[in-house]
Scaffold this active site. Structure first.
Site, PDB file in Angstrom:
ATOM      1  N   PRO A  23       1.476  -1.700  -0.303  1.00  0.00           N
ATOM      2  CA  PRO A  23       0.180  -0.080   0.319  1.00  0.00           C
ATOM      3  C   PRO A  23       0.831   1.436   0.595  1.00  0.00           C
ATOM      4  CG  PRO A  23       0.035  -0.941   1.579  1.00  0.00           C
ATOM      5  CD  PRO A  23       0.791  -1.907   1.216  1.00  0.00           C
ATOM      6  N   TYR A  24       1.615   0.949   0.752  1.00  0.00           N
ATOM      7  CA  TYR A  24       3.196   2.340   0.488  1.00  0.00           C
ATOM      8  C   TYR A  24       3.489   2.974  -0.648  1.00  0.00           C
ATOM      9  CZ  TYR A  24       7.189   5.093   1.637  1.00  0.00           C
ATOM     10  OH  TYR A  24       8.447   5.685   2.084  1.00  0.00           O
ATOM     11  N   VAL A  25       3.909   1.308  -1.629  1.00  0.00           N
ATOM     12  CA  VAL A  25       4.393   1.877  -2.975  1.00  0.00           C
ATOM     13  C   VAL A  25       3.257   2.159  -3.610  1.00  0.00           C
ATOM     14  CG1 VAL A  25       5.339   0.200  -4.793  1.00  0.00           C
ATOM     15  CG2 VAL A  25       5.899   0.134  -2.636  1.00  0.00           C
TER      16      VAL A  25
END
Length: 258
Positions: free
Chosen positions: A155-157
């Protein structure tokens, strides 16, 4: 060198880590600096440090996960100083999640901090610059993981990759307004937040930095003050006409294979 003499700079997520280093570098280069963050203790301590050095700085308490507070961080600076010349979006959430175990709630948290907050802060800053028909600069702190990243950062990416697209789109849209917008894809960096992440998610011990350095080409992690100097250069006129660039600040080479 006075690279930012007389400039009003807002560093969102600036109370610790890379953001705090940017605030220190901007004050050193002559700027008036506002830093925002959720927790007043580190923010006010940073401001006290900067003013003790003879700089002018203020802390703005803001939960950047709230789009209205992200936008208000800019309008509060404009109300206080009449304008915002430079914006740095340095807040970030790195909570772990894979494609298979990320909940909608965790995904939304990443989008809120890593993409939505920069979007609406940029919206407010660019609106002020356009209203004044004045040039300005914005730097978004992104991540080298946005090129693909680790499986536990899905989700960060996703959110940070969106910030790359936003950076380029906004830079293109506002180049005729003389507003320069760039991004920095930072690599593994020795910050307070990274220390907490390593201990929380990877059971790291006190020597994790040294152990990590052994596995890196330069023998050490990147340092916040090094990134800060680079960000200040991008904010300043010394970076010339460059806009829409997303620069890898890392010791690994994209596409390089052993």
């Amino acid at each position: 060198m006075g690279l930012l003499d007389g400039k009003v700079v807002l560093v969102n997520g600036g109370s610790q880590g890379v953001g705090a280093a940017v605030a220190r570098a901007a004050v050193r280069e002559g700027a008036v600096v506002a830093v925002s963050g959720r927790r007043p203790e580190p923010g006010e301590a940073l401001v006290a440090e900067l003013t003790a050095r003879g700089g002018e700085a203020v802390f703005l308490r803001a939960d950047l996960a709230d789009a209205e507070q992200a936008r208000a961080s800019v309008t509060r600076v404009v109300e206080a100083y009449g304008r915002v010349d430079c914006l740095v979006n340095s807040a970030g959430l790195t909570a772990r999640g894979t494609l298979l175990d990320t909940s909608p709630e965790l995904f939304d948290q990443h989008i809120a901090i890593n993409l939505k907050a920069p979007f609406f802060a940029m919206q407010a800053a660019v609106a002020d610059m356009v209203r004044r028909e004045a040039p300005g600069t914005i730097v978004n702190i992104i991540t080298s993981s946005a090129h693909g990243g680790q499986p536990f950062l899905t989700p960060y990416v996703a959110a940070k990759a969106g910030l790359i697209g936003l950076t380029r789109n906004a830079a293109h849209a506002h180049r005729w307004d003389r507003i320069r917008i760039n991004g920095v894809n930072i690599g593994w960096t020795a910050t307070e937040g990274e220390d907490a992440t390593q201990r929380t998610f990877h059971a790291a011990g006190d020597d994790w930095r040294e152990q990590a350095g052994v596995r890196l080409p330069m023998g050490r992690l990147g340092q916040p003050d090094e990134i800060a100097d680079f960000v200040v250069l991008l904010l300043s006129d010394r970076s010339g006409v460059v806009t829409g660039s997303v620069i890898d600040w890392d010791q690994n080479v994209l596409g390089g294979l052993d």
